[in-house]
Design a protein around this motif. Structure first.
Motif, PDB file in Angstrom:
ATOM      1  N   ALA A 225       5.829   4.078  17.200  1.00  0.00           N
ATOM      2  CA  ALA A 225       6.180   5.318  16.504  1.00  0.00           C
ATOM      3  C   ALA A 225       6.314   5.092  15.004  1.00  0.00           C
ATOM      4  N   ALA A 226       6.913   3.963  14.603  1.00  0.00           N
ATOM      5  CA  ALA A 226       7.078   3.667  13.181  1.00  0.00           C
ATOM      6  C   ALA A 226       5.726   3.510  12.491  1.00  0.00           C
ATOM      7  N   LEU A 227       4.778   2.828  13.133  1.00  0.00           N
ATOM      8  CA  LEU A 227       3.446   2.658  12.546  1.00  0.00           C
ATOM      9  C   LEU A 227       2.704   3.986  12.473  1.00  0.00           C
ATOM     10  N   HIS A 228       2.818   4.813  13.511  1.00  0.00           N
ATOM     11  CA  HIS A 228       2.177   6.132  13.473  1.00  0.00           C
ATOM     12  C   HIS A 228       2.756   6.981  12.342  1.00  0.00           C
ATOM     13  N   GLU A 229       4.072   6.912  12.156  1.00  0.00           N
ATOM     14  CA  GLU A 229       4.706   7.688  11.093  1.00  0.00           C
ATOM     15  C   GLU A 229       4.228   7.229   9.719  1.00  0.00           C
ATOM     16  N   LEU A 230       4.088   5.920   9.527  1.00  0.00           N
ATOM     17  CA  LEU A 230       3.583   5.395   8.249  1.00  0.00           C
ATOM     18  C   LEU A 230       2.168   5.874   7.970  1.00  0.00           C
ATOM     19  N   CYS A 231       1.320   5.811   8.987  1.00  0.00           N
ATOM     20  CA  CYS A 231      -0.089   6.183   8.804  1.00  0.00           C
ATOM     21  C   CYS A 231      -0.275   7.674   8.552  1.00  0.00           C
ATOM     22  N   VAL A 232       0.674   8.500   8.989  1.00  0.00           N
ATOM     23  CA  VAL A 232       0.560   9.951   8.812  1.00  0.00           C
ATOM     24  C   VAL A 232       1.372  10.437   7.616  1.00  0.00           C
ATOM     25  N   ALA A 233       2.635  10.013   7.534  1.00  0.00           N
ATOM     26  CA  ALA A 233       3.551  10.553   6.525  1.00  0.00           C
ATOM     27  C   ALA A 233       3.217  10.076   5.118  1.00  0.00           C
TER      28      ALA A 233
ATOM     29  N   PRO B 171       0.807  -1.234   0.000  1.00  0.00           N
ATOM     30  CA  PRO B 171       0.000   0.000   0.000  1.00  0.00           C
ATOM     31  C   PRO B 171       0.834   1.275   0.000  1.00  0.00           C
ATOM     32  N   VAL B 172       2.028   1.233   0.613  1.00  0.00           N
ATOM     33  CA  VAL B 172       2.889   2.425   0.605  1.00  0.00           C
ATOM     34  C   VAL B 172       3.264   2.785  -0.832  1.00  0.00           C
ATOM     35  N   VAL B 173       3.660   1.785  -1.630  1.00  0.00           N
ATOM     36  CA  VAL B 173       4.033   2.025  -3.025  1.00  0.00           C
ATOM     37  C   VAL B 173       2.848   2.550  -3.821  1.00  0.00           C
ATOM     38  N   VAL B 174       1.657   1.967  -3.608  1.00  0.00           N
ATOM     39  CA  VAL B 174       0.458   2.399  -4.346  1.00  0.00           C
ATOM     40  C   VAL B 174       0.117   3.847  -4.019  1.00  0.00           C
ATOM     41  N   ILE B 175       0.163   4.205  -2.737  1.00  0.00           N
ATOM     42  CA  ILE B 175      -0.190   5.567  -2.325  1.00  0.00           C
ATOM     43  C   ILE B 175       0.817   6.579  -2.880  1.00  0.00           C
ATOM     44  N   LEU B 176       2.094   6.250  -2.816  1.00  0.00           N
ATOM     45  CA  LEU B 176       3.126   7.182  -3.285  1.00  0.00           C
ATOM     46  C   LEU B 176       3.117   7.334  -4.805  1.00  0.00           C
ATOM     47  N   LYS B 177       2.700   6.297  -5.521  1.00  0.00           N
ATOM     48  CA  LYS B 177       2.631   6.365  -6.978  1.00  0.00           C
ATOM     49  C   LYS B 177       1.396   7.125  -7.466  1.00  0.00           C
ATOM     50  N   CYS B 178       0.348   7.162  -6.647  1.00  0.00           N
ATOM     51  CA  CYS B 178      -0.910   7.801  -7.057  1.00  0.00           C
ATOM     52  C   CYS B 178      -1.072   9.133  -6.336  1.00  0.00           C
ATOM     53  N   ASP B 179      -1.645  10.088  -7.034  1.00  0.00           N
ATOM     54  CA  ASP B 179      -1.954  11.386  -6.434  1.00  0.00           C
ATOM     55  C   ASP B 179      -3.335  11.288  -5.786  1.00  0.00           C
ATOM     56  N   SER B 180      -3.393  10.591  -4.681  1.00  0.00           N
ATOM     57  CA  SER B 180      -4.669  10.291  -4.039  1.00  0.00           C
ATOM     58  C   SER B 180      -4.991  11.317  -2.952  1.00  0.00           C
ATOM     59  N   ALA B 181      -6.256  11.327  -2.535  1.00  0.00           N
ATOM     60  CA  ALA B 181      -6.677  12.187  -1.434  1.00  0.00           C
ATOM     61  C   ALA B 181      -6.071  11.678  -0.132  1.00  0.00           C
ATOM     62  N   VAL B 182      -5.829  12.597   0.791  1.00  0.00           N
ATOM     63  CA  VAL B 182      -5.194  12.236   2.062  1.00  0.00           C
ATOM     64  C   VAL B 182      -6.074  11.256   2.838  1.00  0.00           C
TER      65      VAL B 182
ATOM     66  N   PRO C 205       0.227   8.953   3.618  1.00  0.00           N
ATOM     67  CA  PRO C 205      -0.923   9.602   2.961  1.00  0.00           C
ATOM     68  C   PRO C 205      -0.691  11.082   2.663  1.00  0.00           C
ATOM     69  N   CYS C 206       0.070  11.768   3.537  1.00  0.00           N
ATOM     70  CA  CYS C 206       0.339  13.198   3.334  1.00  0.00           C
ATOM     71  C   CYS C 206       1.517  13.456   2.404  1.00  0.00           C
ATOM     72  N   HIS C 207       2.264  12.409   2.039  1.00  0.00           N
ATOM     73  CA  HIS C 207       3.460  12.541   1.205  1.00  0.00           C
ATOM     74  C   HIS C 207       4.470  13.507   1.836  1.00  0.00           C
ATOM     75  N   ILE C 208       4.526  13.505   3.150  1.00  0.00           N
ATOM     76  CA  ILE C 208       5.447  14.382   3.885  1.00  0.00           C
ATOM     77  C   ILE C 208       6.205  13.517   4.896  1.00  0.00           C
ATOM     78  N   PHE C 209       7.510  13.405   4.717  1.00  0.00           N
ATOM     79  CA  PHE C 209       8.316  12.564   5.594  1.00  0.00           C
ATOM     80  C   PHE C 209       9.218  13.456   6.454  1.00  0.00           C
ATOM     81  N   LYS C 210       8.604  14.014   7.488  1.00  0.00           N
ATOM     82  CA  LYS C 210       9.328  14.885   8.412  1.00  0.00           C
ATOM     83  C   LYS C 210       9.559  14.217   9.771  1.00  0.00           C
ATOM     84  N   PHE C 211       9.015  13.011   9.955  1.00  0.00           N
ATOM     85  CA  PHE C 211       9.159  12.239  11.184  1.00  0.00           C
ATOM     86  C   PHE C 211       8.555  12.937  12.393  1.00  0.00           C
TER      87      PHE C 211
END
Length: 412
Positions: free
Chosen positions: A365-373, A138-149, A375-381
């Motif tokens: 923390a890693a799971l929370h970061e995945l669920c937030v970063a 799902p991470v690859v699918v979300i990052l490849k698609c310009d989907s809604a948050v 979908p938002c396409h923002i990897f600020k940790f």
């Protein structure tokens, strides 16, 4: 005779009452504390004060709602629930529909291990590949698609739940196999083991587990006897109402505040603080609605439909005295999973409790970061740092509890 015995008693009672009515009757007869004094406040009922706070809360928020409607009008729209952009999220929908492949693959791996067609090392390797794929896919699918948050968040949320369930499924069945071997060798003499809890996995057991409101796999669960259909309907109505309330607060309050805010590093620092404080109240309301909708309404609806008996999805976290107590009480499914599959294994392998807690928070923390970063396409940790920062809160909370004289600390 009964009447003649009663008359003197009645006369004596009337005379005693007359003495109480006299001005010379003492008004102060014993030592008593004021109701709000430190010695008496915890022995008093505060139901009236609670009702007063509720009335004040309703009045204040009613004024804010009217003021907001007069300023912005009704901002909520149908696009909040469904928009043309949602049609472009079909890759995420297809990804969501194909996620059940991974539990089936995990079951196949367990069946091969049950028939001793593959070794334990191969089973572990297969489960590592399966559980890793359920997050990477799902991470690859979300990052490849310009989907809604929102669409991306729902997909990552479901993928994280499946990952937690599959880790529990693999870990529990591995432990069952080890326990079964110990029983065959006679190494569990004198230990009471329920045969229901060491049964081999089947498709029916796996399907029930994947749908059940729990993250911890076991071959059998406590079950109720029937489904209360009317109760389910009432909970569904409540769920819809509170979901609509969340949408109203987000569209009517949070979005206008965010849109009208300047960048915190470009504007006045005091204005930034004012905006954060202004956002804190509606954000808290959204969080409370989310908690009530998901942990109370939705999980209880699932439990009722599946006759799932253990419905301790949360404890009274609002009475938590420290951050550590809060984390143990507010999300019981995740807490039980972490205790069972991370904390206890770390302790059994000789690690210190502090190290076990650190590893537990790292996974969370890693799971929370995945669920937030993702979908938002923002990897600020930010989510990762926020969860890890709770460890310092836990440490200082323990120190404060040790130094507390009265033992009464404020709620978290």
């Amino acid at each position: 005779n009964g009447g003649s015995d009663g008359d003197p008693q009645q006369r004596q009672q009337r005379q005693q009452e007359l003495l109480w009515y006299r001005a010379s009757a003492p008004a102060h007869r014993r030592v008593r504390e004021s109701p709000l004094s430190s010695d008496a406040i915890f022995r008093q009922s505060h139901a009236g004060l609670l009702n007063l706070c509720i009335v004040v809360l309703i009045a204040v928020n009613s004024r804010l709602i009217i003021e907001n409607l007069m300023k912005y009008g009704l901002l909520i729209r149908a696009g909040f629930w469904f928009s043309g952009r949602s049609l472009a999220d079909w890759p995420l929908l297809m990804c969501c529909l194909t996620l059940p492949i991974f539990p089936l693959a995990a079951l196949m791996a367990e069946k091969l291990a049950q028939r001793k067609l593959i070794s334990e090392h191969v089973v572990i390797l297969l489960h590592i590949v399966i559980t890793t794929s359920v997050l990477v896919y799902p991470v690859v699918v979300i990052l490849k698609c310009d989907s809604a948050v929102l669409s991306g968040f729902v997909l990552m949320f479901l993928a994280s739940i499946i990952w937690l369930k599959l880790v529990s499924f693999a870990h529990t069945n591995y432990d069952i196999r080890m326990l079964s071997k110990s029983i065959e060798k006679g190494m569990t003499h004198g230990i009471s083991i329920d045969p229901e809890n060491i049964k081999c996995p089947t498709f029916k057991r796996l399907a029930y587990f994947m749908l059940a409101p729990t993250l911890c796999y076991q071959p059998s669960y406590p079950r109720t006897t029937y489904i209360r259909k009317g109760w389910v309907v009432r909970q569904l109505i409540k769920c819809l109402v509170f979901t609509g309330l969340m949408g109203f607060i987000i569209e009517q309050y949070i979005n206008p505040i965010v849109k009208n805010s300047k960048h915190p590093l470009k504007g006045n620092f005091l204005n930034a603080i004012e905006r954060v404080l202004k956002l804190s109240v509606p954000t808290l309301y959204v969080w409370l609605c989310m908690f009530y909708c998901f942990f109370h309404l939705w999980l209880n609806i699932l439990a009722e439909l599946l006759c799932f008996g253990d419905r301790e999805f949360y404890k009274d976290w609002w009475n938590a005295k420290t951050v550590e107590e809060y984390w143990r009480m507010w999300n019981m499914p995740v807490h039980k999973w972490i205790i069972r599959h991370i904390y206890f294994p770390c302790i059994r392998n000789g690690l210190f409790k502090g190290v076990a807690i650190l590893i537990s928070f790292l996974v969370s923390a890693a799971l929370h970061e995945l669920c937030v970063a993702v979908p938002c396409h923002i990897f600020k940790f930010w989510a990762f740092i926020g969860i890890m920062f709770q460890i310092t809160h836990i440490y200082f909370g323990r120190q404060g509890k040790k130094k507390s004289i009265t033992g009464r600390t404020s709620n978290t």
